[in-house]
Scaffold this motif. Structure first.
Motif, PDB file in Angstrom:
ATOM      1  N   HIS A   1     -46.021  62.880 -45.807  1.00 41.98           N
ATOM      2  CA  HIS A   1     -46.451  63.616 -47.224  1.00 41.98           C
ATOM      3  C   HIS A   1     -47.993  62.467 -46.718  1.00 41.98           C
ATOM      4  N   LYS A   2     -47.847  61.469 -46.376  1.00 37.07           N
ATOM      5  CA  LYS A   2     -49.534  60.654 -46.148  1.00 37.07           C
ATOM      6  C   LYS A   2     -50.354  61.223 -45.890  1.00 37.07           C
TER       7      LYS A   2
ATOM      8  N   SER B   1     -51.599  63.779 -47.722  1.00 35.62           N
ATOM      9  CA  SER B   1     -52.256  63.522 -49.624  1.00 35.62           C
ATOM     10  C   SER B   1     -53.417  63.360 -49.024  1.00 35.62           C
TER      11      SER B   1
END
Length: 604
Positions: free
Chosen positions: A278-279, A282
């Motif tokens: 998810h990092k 993003s």
């Protein structure tokens, strides 16, 4: 009396034999029905497996269609979405589902070959074997029935002859006791009685022989033939039962064989799901959509207690809006149309517009397209992507440069291949005409030159965005298509956009124009321009159609005057007469500069 008992015993034995034969016949009928039921069960199981294979194939097809339906389309926006780990995991899931469907196809194929096909052949063999066994049984039953009929006929004949012999003997004894009968009649009666006794004896011998033969046949029938047939039918039925059991095991084993591969597919799906970061996703979103604009500065205090013109500090919102925009480019046709942008005054309504409203508008709206940028044909957007934020524009320009370089490499590869082919034709004329590839080589050279010009144009824009070059000069503007006729319509559309419903111009756009368009400099740049002197001549090597503003069309072999040599941007300025002059690609002309001209040299 003894004779009567013997006859009764024989009759009882024959009746028991008849009853047993009837019982055996009934057993054959029962076995025939049971074995037919067994074959029906086998065929029913074959039908069940066949329908299972059809379901597996249909399921596999639906899975493949489902996977194909959600696969990204080539050259579509969806392909860009698959740079995120979550969408890549979804793509891996689709691929694994495709393999998963393949395993169901394997199940169908194995069941068809190992169960359906084998059992179908076995049923045909089973039917033939069953038919043969029951044919042998009916044949043995018919034979024993024939022997039984022969025995019955022999018995009835013996019984008839015995009765005839008794009647003849009684008649002889009666004639012999009668004194009135002649001796000749008595002798005749005696001979007749002897003849009947002899016939009875012969019938007795024949009946005895037939009976012995029947008993032997009957023994073989019930103790040898029929048991053997029943044994064969039993073995056939047992093989059928074993075969259907083995098929059921195979049915399960076919599924079990693909379980490890299906498990690997599911493991890969799990692995893909665990790879989602998810990092990273993003960060990709941040890199994709960051604008590069500086946040707006503080807003100055406005004192309404004294009549004064409202001003905006250099660090305020207007400067922030101006960041990242290159200076406007003007062509000769747009000169007279720029003054309304500068000389129109702001309406009172716009002067009183709160700055907070403008700040909110800035934070919620997309960057505006600069009206003076060169536009793509068809109105799709500026060719230099000036409508995008700085960071996005840099990425688009870099992508365009990479695409053009790839196109150049392809064209160069084709040119190299044709050059080699021409060399082969020159060395071996019988293989082909070397002159036949010259036209194509010339086309490739023109294409490469055009692509290089495009690369230089986009690299100039890219350097400007990255801050590696100052704002573009007149040459760069010329190269990027500043003189296209579309600029006039672009300026007009911008003027219309800047007008408010009451005919005035908005404060923000007026200020933007005031900052970017100094009127006096603009007049001086064009009013003081003087014709350039001739520095040489040139010959057109190819026909060039000058479609853009600032270019000039030339025909192959035409002689023209050179008034400005190539400055490194790939264009040479030429003149046909006093009224016709413009730019042509340097590679399209052969230039002959005057010897006394500064920096004279020849371009081919």
């Amino acid at each position: 009396m003894g004779k009567s008992k013997t006859s009764d015993g024989v009759s009882s034995g024959l009746e028991g034999t008849a009853r047993f034969q009837s019982c055996v016949q009934d057993q054959f009928d029962n076995l025939e029905k049971h074995t037919q039921w067994g074959i029906d069960v086998l065929e029913k199981y074959i039908k069940f497996v066949k329908e299972r294979t059809e379901i597996e194939l249909s399921y596999a097809k639906q899975l493949r269609n489902l996977s194909k339906k959600y696969q990204p389309k080539k050259n579509s926006k969806e392909e860009e979405e698959y740079r995120y780990t979550s969408t890549r995991a979804f793509l891996a899931t689709l691929n694994e589902m495709n393999d998963y469907a393949g395993q169901h196809e394997v199940i169908s194929e194995n069941m068809t070959s190992l169960i359906t096909g084998e059992l179908t052949r076995y049923v045909q063999e089973l039917k033939q074997e069953r038919k043969s066994h029951f044919h042998d049984g009916r044949k043995a039953q018919q034979h024993i029935e024939t022997c039984w009929k022969q025995l019955e006929a022999s018995k009835r004949r013996f019984e008839r002859d015995c009765k005839e012999a008794d009647r003849a003997q009684q008649y002889f004894e009666k004639m012999d006791a009668d004194i009135n009968v002649t001796k000749a009649d008595v002798e005749k009666a005696r001979q007749q009685a002897q003849l009947r006794h002899q016939m009875a004896e012969d019938s007795k011998a024949e009946y005895s022989s037939t009976l012995q033969k029947f008993n032997s046949e009957q023994h073989d029938h019930y103790y040898t033939h029929i048991p053997n047939i029943f044994q064969k039918i039993q073995e056939m039925e047992e093989r059928r039962i074993v075969r259907i059991g083995e098929s059921m095991k195979t049915f399960a084993e076919v599924d079990r064989q693909v379980i490890p591969i299906i498990g690997k597919c599911l493991d890969e799906i799990t692995k893909a799901a665990e790879s989602i970061d998810h990092k990273n996703d993003s960060q990709l979103v941040i890199e994709a959509f960051k604008s590069g604009f500086e946040p707006p500065g503080d807003i100055d205090f406005e004192d309404f207690t004294q009549p004064m013109k409202r001003t905006i500090s250099e660090s305020s919102l207007s400067n922030s809006r101006g960041d990242g925009k290159s200076e406007p480019k003007f062509g000769g046709k747009s000169k007279g149309k720029l003054w309304p942008f500068i000389k129109k005054n702001k309406s009172p309504k716009q002067q009183k517009e709160p700055l907070s409203h403008r700040f909110n508008e800035f934070m919620t709206s997309k960057p505006k397209i600069h009206c003076f940028r060169s536009l793509k044909r068809g109105g799709a957007g500026p060719e230099d992507f000036s409508n995008l934020p700085p960071e996005q524009r840099r990425k688009k320009l870099q992508q365009k440069v990479d695409e053009l370089n790839k196109d150049i490499q392809k064209e160069m590869d084709q040119r190299d291949a044709l050059t080699k082919m021409k060399d082969v034709y020159i060395k071996n004329p019988q293989m082909g005409d070397a002159a036949s590839v010259d036209h194509r080589l010339a086309e490739l050279g023109q294409n490469i030159e055009k692509l290089r010009i495009e690369v230089q144009k986009f690299e100039g824009w890219l350097a400007e965005v990255e801050g590696r070059l100052p704002p573009r000069t007149e040459q760069a503007r010329r190269q990027s298509g500043l003189y296209e006729a579309q600029n006039t319509s672009a300026v007009n559309s911008c003027a219309q956009d800047r007008e408010s419903p009451d005919g005035s111009y908005t404060e923000e756009q007026s200020q933007e124009t005031e900052m970017k368009v100094p009127a006096t400099d603009f007049d001086d740049e064009f009013d003081d321009e003087e014709p350039l002197p001739t520095i040489g001549t040139c010959k057109a090597l190819y026909t060039f159609e000058g479609q853009n503003e600032g270019t000039i069309s030339v025909a192959e072999g035409e002689m023209l005057y050179v008034i400005e040599e190539d400055k490194g941007d790939g264009w040479t300025r030429i003149r046909r007469n006093e009224d016709e002059e413009g730019y042509v690609p340097t590679s399209y002309v052969e230039v002959y500069l005057d010897k006394n001209a500064k920096g004279a040299m020849t371009y081919i």
